[in-house]
Design a protein around this motif. Structure first.
Motif: not given
Length: 253
Positions: A7, A22, A26, A31-32, A46, A49-50, A56, A58
């Protein structure tokens, strides 16, 4: 540190360098947790990233407010069941001459507000986020990495008294934290970018952009992905700590 399933918290993660780092992380399976002031931009990050198959989330927070930072990092720690890394990327510019004079008469001075606002975000914000990330890592027994974003302007640059001072302070904190936190398995490094291509530089007048490009031996501006690559190197190289990496194309400030 291998990034897969770790993370990583990134401040200023809604756009620009924060978003580029990010996405880069990823792709390695990290995981962010992204912190920013702009929910709309965070949502865009987000979603990107997903789509890469990682978790991810926010968090809207002002990094200059101690209570907000403490609350946000506690929530991140709870949401992800631990923190393994932080990139202190959030920062602002408020350029202006220290004192501006014409014909022997002072016509303008950098205001305290302009100076303090940059110090608050670029230095105090880094301090608060770094402190909270380190505290959670130590209490969980997690080895980790903290990266602080500095700048080649840390050596001093005309019109940037506030920015240069903040970015020099970031490097001093980086070295100090590396020495203090090494016993807990936490490494700390800094990145000092030169001029990186962003929406702001893309909007510059062609002659100004050309002048910037000519200042660099490589003949171009840097790319956000090149800074992300450097951050990845710092995370993965277990022998790296207490140092600053200059990624500036050889520019002479």
């Amino acid at each position: 540190m291998q990034l897969k399933d770790k993370t990583i918290v990134i401040t200023g993660g809604g756009q620009g360098l924060g978003r580029a780092m990010a996405v880069n992380f990823a792709k390695e399976g990290a995981n962010l947790a992204l912190i920013d002031m702009n929910q709309e931009m965070l949502d865009e990050s987000v979603n990107m990233l997903t789509e890469l198959g990682v978790t991810a989330k926010s968090y809207v927070a002002n990094v200059t407010e101690e209570a907000e930072v403490e609350e946000t990092f506690k929530k991140i720690n709870d949401d992800f069941n631990g923190i393994h890394g932080l990139i202190n990327n959030a920062g602002i510019l408020r350029d202006g001459m220290f004192v501006k004079a014409k014909d022997g008469k002072v016509v303008a001075k950098m205001s305290l507000e302009k100076f303090q606002s940059v110090i608050d975000v670029n230095l105090t914000g880094v301090f608060l986020c770094g402190r909270e990330a380190a505290a959670h890592m130590i209490e969980a027994g997690n080895k980790g990495v903290i990266i602080n974003m500095s700048s080649v302007a840390r050596a001093g640059n005309m019109g940037q008294t506030n920015y240069s001072a903040s970015k020099a302070g970031v490097v001093a904190m980086t070295v100090t934290w590396a020495r203090e936190l090494g016993r807990h398995g936490i490494r700390v490094g800094a990145i000092a970018p030169g001029v990186i291509r962003t929406a702001m530089t893309d909007a510059m007048k062609p002659e100004m952009r050309e002048r910037l490009e000519k200042m660099k031996p490589v003949g171009r501006l840097g790319e956000a992905d090149e800074i992300a690559h450097t951050a990845k190197y710092i995370f993965e190289n277990e022998f790296f700590t207490g140092r600053v990496v200059e990624i500036d194309g050889g520019i002479a400030m």
